[in-house]
Design an enzyme around this catalytic site. Sequence first.
Site, short mmCIF file in Angstrom:
data_model
loop_
_atom_site.label_atom_id
_atom_site.label_comp_id
_atom_site.label_asym_id
_atom_site.label_seq_id
_atom_site.Cartn_x
_atom_site.Cartn_y
_atom_site.Cartn_z
N GLU A 110 12.41 43.61 23.38
CA GLU A 110 12.23 42.22 23.82
C GLU A 110 11.08 42.13 24.81
O GLU A 110 10.92 43.00 25.66
CB GLU A 110 13.54 41.72 24.46
CG GLU A 110 13.52 40.25 24.79
CD GLU A 110 14.88 39.75 25.32
OE1 GLU A 110 15.90 39.92 24.63
OE2 GLU A 110 14.90 39.19 26.43
N ASP A 112 9.58 39.28 27.43
CA ASP A 112 9.99 37.99 28.00
C ASP A 112 9.01 37.38 28.98
O ASP A 112 8.53 38.07 29.89
CB ASP A 112 11.24 38.18 28.90
CG ASP A 112 12.45 38.56 28.13
OD1 ASP A 112 12.68 38.01 27.07
OD2 ASP A 112 13.19 39.44 28.64
N GLU A 114 9.73 34.24 31.55
CA GLU A 114 10.72 33.26 32.00
C GLU A 114 10.13 32.49 33.17
O GLU A 114 9.70 33.09 34.15
CB GLU A 114 12.01 33.95 32.43
CG GLU A 114 12.82 34.47 31.26
CD GLU A 114 14.09 35.16 31.68
OE1 GLU A 114 15.15 34.87 31.11
OE2 GLU A 114 14.03 36.01 32.60
#
Length: 294
Positions: A110, A112, A114
């Site tokens: 993953e 990411d 954010e």
Amino acid sequence: MGTLTYPNPNAAVSLLFCILVCFSFSPAWARPATFLQDFRVTWSDAHIKQIDGGRAIQLVLDQNSGCGFASKSQYLFGRVSMKIKLIPGDSAGTVTAFYMNSDTDTIRDELDFEFLGNRSGQPTTVQTNVYAHGKGDREQRVNLWFDPALDFHTYTIMWNHFHVVFYVDEVPIRVYKNNEGRGIPFPKSQPMGVYSTLWEADDWATRGGIEKIDWSKAPFYSYYKDFDIEGCPVPGPSTCATNTRNWWEGAAYQQLSAEEARRYRWVRMNHMIYDYCTDKSRYPVTPPECVAGI
Ligand SMILES: *[C@@H]1O[C@H](CO)[C@@H](O)[C@H](O)[C@H]1NC(C)=O
């Protein structure tokens, strides 16, 4: 009746002329043209509104729900970028995420982005994380040096055999190198989908959960446009991901350019507020990629 007729032949000729000339001289049709070509809604249809003929979308967070969307395909290596305009004003307690995920349980990969909201006038924080072969816990945080709600900015994940780079506009804010040769896991065998969500996380997002969401300011809106995915779709030609002639594997993308390296140092010196690599209370022994990855 019902047949289109032209008052004089010249009008028809100029229309035909325009079809031939106007269209052929418009810039190569920006790709992908619409949200629905590459994406689908995964969470709360009612909270995602297509605008500008589907070329942009509005995400809504209110007390009933947040929302999310995902790419229809998964990709193995490539570059994904979007233009995002984040929630204006008081966005404390909200999180907008833009990420790639292999959708596998145990050996998840993953990547990411954010975006952690904040009280009006306080900086928006971008947290990045990298999961490789099931292990994450590699958070870094940067406070944005501009107000991300005033304009659209481009957020990019570049993923090739050499590294993963997270960009904010032209500025690399994070580099995770392929150090597999030193036994450090690197995401390279599982395709990943592209995802985005907007939700409430006021138990942790802003000042560690101290600042709560102010629902009197709801609904909260963020906007996305210029969805651009260039990568090897899976399923797709099996040789695509190993083809070293894909542009994202080219010499210019195997390491940061001198100018990018300069910008990256600038971000780390002036805007980085957290790096797991230097968090001794969490990692008494420095994680190996932090030593090797410089
Ligand atoms: C929010 O603003 C505070 C105060 O300026 C700052 O310390 C913090 O890093 C900002 N971001 C988050 C996610 O709390």
